[in-house]
Design a protein around this motif. Structure first.
Motif, mmCIF file in Angstrom:
data_model
loop_
_atom_site.group_PDB
_atom_site.id
_atom_site.type_symbol
_atom_site.label_atom_id
_atom_site.label_comp_id
_atom_site.label_asym_id
_atom_site.label_seq_id
_atom_site.Cartn_x
_atom_site.Cartn_y
_atom_site.Cartn_z
ATOM 1 N N PHE A 288 -7.778 -15.709 18.447
ATOM 2 C CA PHE A 288 -8.073 -15.375 17.056
ATOM 3 C C PHE A 288 -6.799 -15.336 16.222
ATOM 4 N N LEU A 289 -5.772 -14.653 16.733
ATOM 5 C CA LEU A 289 -4.542 -14.557 15.961
ATOM 6 C C LEU A 289 -3.851 -15.902 15.802
ATOM 7 N N ASN A 290 -3.908 -16.728 16.812
ATOM 8 C CA ASN A 290 -3.251 -18.018 16.711
ATOM 9 C C ASN A 290 -4.034 -19.023 15.872
ATOM 10 N N MET A 291 -5.337 -18.804 15.713
ATOM 11 C CA MET A 291 -6.101 -19.651 14.793
ATOM 12 C C MET A 291 -5.730 -19.332 13.354
ATOM 13 N N MET A 292 -5.390 -18.072 13.073
ATOM 14 C CA MET A 292 -5.082 -17.603 11.717
ATOM 15 C C MET A 292 -6.116 -18.078 10.712
ATOM 16 N N PRO A 293 -7.354 -17.624 10.872
ATOM 17 C CA PRO A 293 -8.412 -18.151 9.998
ATOM 18 C C PRO A 293 -8.329 -17.664 8.552
ATOM 19 N N TYR A 294 -7.610 -16.590 8.288
ATOM 20 C CA TYR A 294 -7.535 -16.045 6.931
ATOM 21 C C TYR A 294 -6.116 -16.140 6.397
ATOM 22 N N GLU A 295 -6.006 -16.341 5.111
ATOM 23 C CA GLU A 295 -4.680 -16.405 4.508
ATOM 24 C C GLU A 295 -3.996 -15.051 4.568
ATOM 25 N N ARG A 296 -4.757 -13.992 4.373
ATOM 26 C CA ARG A 296 -4.229 -12.631 4.487
ATOM 27 C C ARG A 296 -5.232 -11.808 5.296
ATOM 28 N N GLY A 297 -4.726 -10.893 6.106
ATOM 29 C CA GLY A 297 -5.590 -9.978 6.837
ATOM 30 C C GLY A 297 -6.003 -10.417 8.219
ATOM 31 N N THR A 298 -5.468 -11.531 8.716
ATOM 32 C CA THR A 298 -5.849 -11.991 10.048
ATOM 33 C C THR A 298 -5.485 -10.968 11.110
ATOM 34 N N SER A 299 -4.313 -10.372 10.993
ATOM 35 C CA SER A 299 -3.861 -9.407 11.996
ATOM 36 C C SER A 299 -4.767 -8.180 12.037
ATOM 37 N N THR A 300 -5.071 -7.632 10.884
ATOM 38 C CA THR A 300 -5.951 -6.465 10.824
ATOM 39 C C THR A 300 -7.345 -6.812 11.318
ATOM 40 N N THR A 301 -7.844 -7.957 10.940
ATOM 41 C CA THR A 301 -9.153 -8.399 11.404
ATOM 42 C C THR A 301 -9.148 -8.584 12.914
ATOM 43 N N GLY A 302 -8.046 -9.093 13.458
ATOM 44 C CA GLY A 302 -7.919 -9.252 14.907
ATOM 45 C C GLY A 302 -7.986 -7.930 15.645
ATOM 46 N N VAL A 303 -7.334 -6.908 15.097
ATOM 47 C CA VAL A 303 -7.380 -5.576 15.715
ATOM 48 C C VAL A 303 -8.799 -5.020 15.649
ATOM 49 N N LEU A 304 -9.463 -5.181 14.502
ATOM 50 C CA LEU A 304 -10.844 -4.710 14.375
ATOM 51 C C LEU A 304 -11.768 -5.446 15.337
ATOM 52 N N LEU A 305 -11.590 -6.748 15.460
ATOM 53 C CA LEU A 305 -12.385 -7.541 16.402
ATOM 54 C C LEU A 305 -12.147 -7.055 17.821
ATOM 55 N N HIS A 306 -10.899 -6.889 18.187
ATOM 56 C CA HIS A 306 -10.541 -6.432 19.534
ATOM 57 C C HIS A 306 -11.173 -5.074 19.838
ATOM 58 N N HIS A 307 -10.981 -4.116 18.935
ATOM 59 C CA HIS A 307 -11.495 -2.769 19.183
ATOM 60 C C HIS A 307 -13.020 -2.723 19.180
ATOM 61 N N SER A 308 -13.652 -3.508 18.324
ATOM 62 C CA SER A 308 -15.123 -3.501 18.320
ATOM 63 C C SER A 308 -15.673 -4.116 19.598
ATOM 64 N N LEU A 309 -15.032 -5.178 20.093
ATOM 65 C CA LEU A 309 -15.473 -5.760 21.362
ATOM 66 C C LEU A 309 -15.252 -4.787 22.513
ATOM 67 N N LEU A 310 -14.162 -4.049 22.471
ATOM 68 C CA LEU A 310 -13.899 -3.055 23.512
ATOM 69 C C LEU A 310 -14.928 -1.930 23.469
ATOM 70 N N MET A 311 -15.186 -1.397 22.284
ATOM 71 C CA MET A 311 -16.126 -0.281 22.170
ATOM 72 C C MET A 311 -17.562 -0.697 22.457
ATOM 73 N N ALA A 312 -17.896 -1.942 22.254
ATOM 74 C CA ALA A 312 -19.255 -2.416 22.513
ATOM 75 C C ALA A 312 -19.615 -2.362 23.989
ATOM 76 N N VAL A 313 -18.622 -2.234 24.849
ATOM 77 C CA VAL A 313 -18.871 -2.160 26.286
ATOM 78 C C VAL A 313 -19.486 -0.817 26.660
ATOM 79 N N PHE A 314 -19.170 0.210 25.904
ATOM 80 C CA PHE A 314 -19.599 1.563 26.256
ATOM 81 C C PHE A 314 -20.905 1.924 25.563
ATOM 82 N N PRO A 315 -21.946 2.250 26.336
ATOM 83 C CA PRO A 315 -23.266 2.494 25.751
ATOM 84 C C PRO A 315 -23.408 3.846 25.043
ATOM 85 N N ALA A 316 -22.640 4.848 25.433
ATOM 86 C CA ALA A 316 -22.799 6.187 24.857
ATOM 87 C C ALA A 316 -21.722 6.459 23.812
#
Length: 150
Positions: free
Chosen positions: A82-110
């Motif tokens: 995601f970071l190396n694609m750099m899909p956004y002109e601004r905010g790619t890094s922050t979006t990458g962190v949000l993507l990472h953390h949301s994928l991590l938290m989605a693993v936990f059901p409770a």
């Protein structure tokens, strides 16, 4: 050559973004494959976490399951892509962190498990380093195996 550039270009480095075609190709090939791998690992871990053994201790961040290591590697790879694609002109890094953390938290059901996962992060984020620069400055395999989880 450098003296003819505006002052901001002489002082600050330049970040080059991928072309829209390159981003489309990445999204439809390797990025999609890695997301598919993530979803299959997530399902395996989710069913494991949803039915813990009665004698199980309070969930620690590191889950004792054979698929956990594969999940961490998958998350690191998705983050790097995601970071190396750099899909956004601004905010790619922050979006990458949000993507990472949301994928991590989605693993936990409770909710309790999610809140624990939120405050205990993988080492690269816990060190308060610049994970985006680490991902941009290292080849994929080196980032995944040496930088992300050390």
């Amino acid at each position: 050559l450098i003296l003819g550039l505006p002052a901001t270009y002489r002082v600050l480095s330049m970040m080059y973004h991928s072309s829209p075609l390159a981003i489309d190709i990445m999204q439809q090939t390797v990025f999609k494959d890695e997301l598919d791998r993530y979803y299959s690992i997530r399902e395996e871990l989710w069913s494991h976490l949803a039915c813990p053994a009665p004698e199980a201790v309070v969930l620690n961040f590191v889950v004792a399951h054979r698929a956990w290591r594969a999940l961490m590697r998958c998350l690191a790879t998705i983050y790097w892509y995601f970071l190396n694609m750099m899909p956004y002109e601004r905010g790619t890094s922050t979006t990458g962190v949000l993507l990472h953390h949301s994928l991590l938290m989605a693993v936990f059901p409770a909710k309790m498990q999610q809140s624990i996962a939120l405050v205990r992060c993988v080492p690269i984020f816990e060190k308060q380093a610049y994970p985006d620069w680490e991902a941009l400055g290292n080849p994929l395999e080196e980032f995944v195996s040496e930088v992300y989880d050390t």
